[in-house]
Design an enzyme around this catalytic site. Sequence first.
Site, PDB file in Angstrom:
ATOM      1  N   HIS A   1       0.808  -1.224   0.000  1.00 50.26           N
ATOM      2  CA  HIS A   1       0.000   0.000   0.000  1.00 50.26           C
ATOM      3  C   HIS A   1       0.839   1.271   0.000  1.00 50.26           C
ATOM      4  CE1 HIS A   1       0.832   0.825   4.265  1.00 50.26           C
ATOM      5  NE2 HIS A   1       0.898  -0.501   4.337  1.00 50.26           N
TER       6      HIS A   1
ATOM      7  N   HIS B   1      12.888  -0.522 -12.685  1.00 44.37           N
ATOM      8  CA  HIS B   1      12.659  -1.941 -12.939  1.00 44.37           C
ATOM      9  C   HIS B   1      12.683  -2.662 -11.593  1.00 44.37           C
ATOM     10  CE1 HIS B   1      13.896  -5.828 -15.270  1.00 44.37           C
ATOM     11  NE2 HIS B   1      12.995  -6.073 -14.347  1.00 44.37           N
TER      12      HIS B   1
END
Length: 124
Positions: A50, A59
């Site tokens: 979250h 990446h």
Amino acid sequence: KAASIIHDNAYVSKSTLLGEGIAIFAKTIVQPKSKIGNYVILNTNASISHECEIKEGVHIAPGAILCGNVVVEKYCFIGAGAILLPKIKIGENTIVGAGSVVTKDVPKNCITYGNPSRIRKINN
């Protein structure tokens, strides 16, 4: 506008903000209120908890885990199986090695790895 690809087997919360040109691979989870920037790769089985913010050109390698409220600045690479604990900030152009456990903020232009992760090199 660049196309984005999200695998059918990935879960992305409806409250997540997604940029353009992103690739989200199979079994990746992106939890509520996260922000994913442009041209980001979230590789297989990555877990983004979250309220994380992943900025442009990042990446995230397979199996990496970002706990809640993590910020990853532009052009970083987070290695396979790395774990970033809650409320960590990773500075721009930083590489986090595979299997690392990041317990505190990492400045920009660094290479860090280990358990716990330590800065091994600064790239100017």
